[in-house]
Write a protein that holds these residues in place. Structure first.
Motif, PDB file in Angstrom:
ATOM      1  N   PRO A 142      -0.133   7.814  -4.315  1.00 46.93           N
ATOM      2  CA  PRO A 142      -0.708   8.472  -3.142  1.00 46.93           C
ATOM      3  C   PRO A 142       0.367   9.060  -2.219  1.00 46.93           C
ATOM      4  N   GLY A 143       0.151  10.299  -1.796  1.00 43.67           N
ATOM      5  CA  GLY A 143       1.064  10.974  -0.896  1.00 43.67           C
ATOM      6  C   GLY A 143       2.256  11.640  -1.567  1.00 43.67           C
ATOM      7  N   HIS A 144       2.457  11.398  -2.846  1.00 44.10           N
ATOM      8  CA  HIS A 144       3.606  11.975  -3.552  1.00 44.10           C
ATOM      9  C   HIS A 144       3.225  13.293  -4.214  1.00 44.10           C
ATOM     10  N   GLU A 177      -4.116  18.092  -4.645  1.00 47.20           N
ATOM     11  CA  GLU A 177      -4.065  19.425  -4.072  1.00 47.20           C
ATOM     12  C   GLU A 177      -3.121  20.221  -4.970  1.00 47.20           C
ATOM     13  N   ILE A 178      -3.629  21.318  -5.505  1.00 47.69           N
ATOM     14  CA  ILE A 178      -2.843  22.200  -6.355  1.00 47.69           C
ATOM     15  C   ILE A 178      -2.488  23.428  -5.534  1.00 47.69           C
ATOM     16  N   ASN A 193     -10.183  17.405  -8.680  1.00 51.04           N
ATOM     17  CA  ASN A 193     -10.536  15.999  -8.844  1.00 51.04           C
ATOM     18  C   ASN A 193     -10.689  15.643 -10.305  1.00 51.04           C
ATOM     19  N   LYS A 194     -10.913  14.362 -10.560  1.00 56.15           N
ATOM     20  CA  LYS A 194     -11.084  13.848 -11.913  1.00 56.15           C
ATOM     21  C   LYS A 194     -12.034  14.739 -12.712  1.00 56.15           C
ATOM     22  N   ARG A 236       0.034  17.686  -5.599  1.00 57.84           N
ATOM     23  CA  ARG A 236       0.228  16.584  -4.649  1.00 57.84           C
ATOM     24  C   ARG A 236      -0.964  15.650  -4.734  1.00 57.84           C
ATOM     25  N   ASN A 237      -0.696  14.351  -4.744  1.00 58.65           N
ATOM     26  CA  ASN A 237      -1.746  13.341  -4.755  1.00 58.65           C
ATOM     27  C   ASN A 237      -2.312  13.211  -3.344  1.00 58.65           C
ATOM     28  N   ILE A 238      -3.593  13.564  -3.189  1.00 60.94           N
ATOM     29  CA  ILE A 238      -4.239  13.450  -1.876  1.00 60.94           C
ATOM     30  C   ILE A 238      -5.241  12.298  -1.837  1.00 60.94           C
ATOM     31  N   GLY A 239      -5.269  11.504  -2.898  1.00 63.48           N
ATOM     32  CA  GLY A 239      -6.206  10.388  -2.965  1.00 63.48           C
ATOM     33  C   GLY A 239      -5.560   9.069  -2.597  1.00 63.48           C
TER      34      GLY A 239
END
Length: 155
Positions: free
Chosen positions: A48-50, A71-72, A82-83, A98-101
């Protein structure tokens, strides 16, 4: 048969120089060294956040989200993915993921060639170079990804 279980892959860890939120784990289960002739696959995870970091690829890529939310950024456009969703990224177009989850983001990228070169805007560590991709391992026959990692990162 060249078969891979994602949860059994040895992942390489990397990050962008001076970017604390760019830690990732990555594997190339299919590319030239593992026996692919005309395609390659990258699998990576972001906490998350990376983020992966802005880069271009020498070939187009289809990115498929296995788990989490991302987020692309593709050129000047941004979108949430999303998945079970995927996106086409043209070759040489700057992009970032970016991981926004709140869970580990798991992503597979598919390329139409067996060797792909990715050029980042900042050096990728620990190799300390802007160009990255599947490790070049000279072999006279295909080997599994985990064996590639053992050759480049001996214990």
């Amino acid at each position: 048969m060249n078969k891979v279980k994602l949860n059994e892959l040895i992942m390489l860890e990397g990050w962008l120089e001076n970017e604390s939120n760019s830690h990732r784990k990555i594997a190339f289960p299919f590319y030239s060294t593992t026996g692919a002739e005309h395609s390659s696959v990258v699998f990576f995870e972001l906490e998350p956040g990376h983020e992966l970091g802005s880069h271009t690829d020498s070939a187009e890529e289809i990115v498929f989200i296995l788990q989490g939310g991302a987020e692309i950024t593709l050129g000047e456009e941004s979108s949430q993915l999303n998945k079970d969703e995927m996106v086409l990224i043209p070759s040489m177009v700057p992009h970032n993921i970016r991981n926004i989850g709140n869970e580990t983001l798991k992503v597979i990228g598919f390329f139409p060639c067996s060797n792909v070169s990715s050029t980042f805007t900042k050096p990728v560590m620990p190799i300390n170079q802007k160009e990255a991709g599947a490790p070049p391992i000279p072999v006279d026959h295909p080997i599994e990804w985990n064996e590639v990692v053992r050759k480049i990162m001996p214990t």
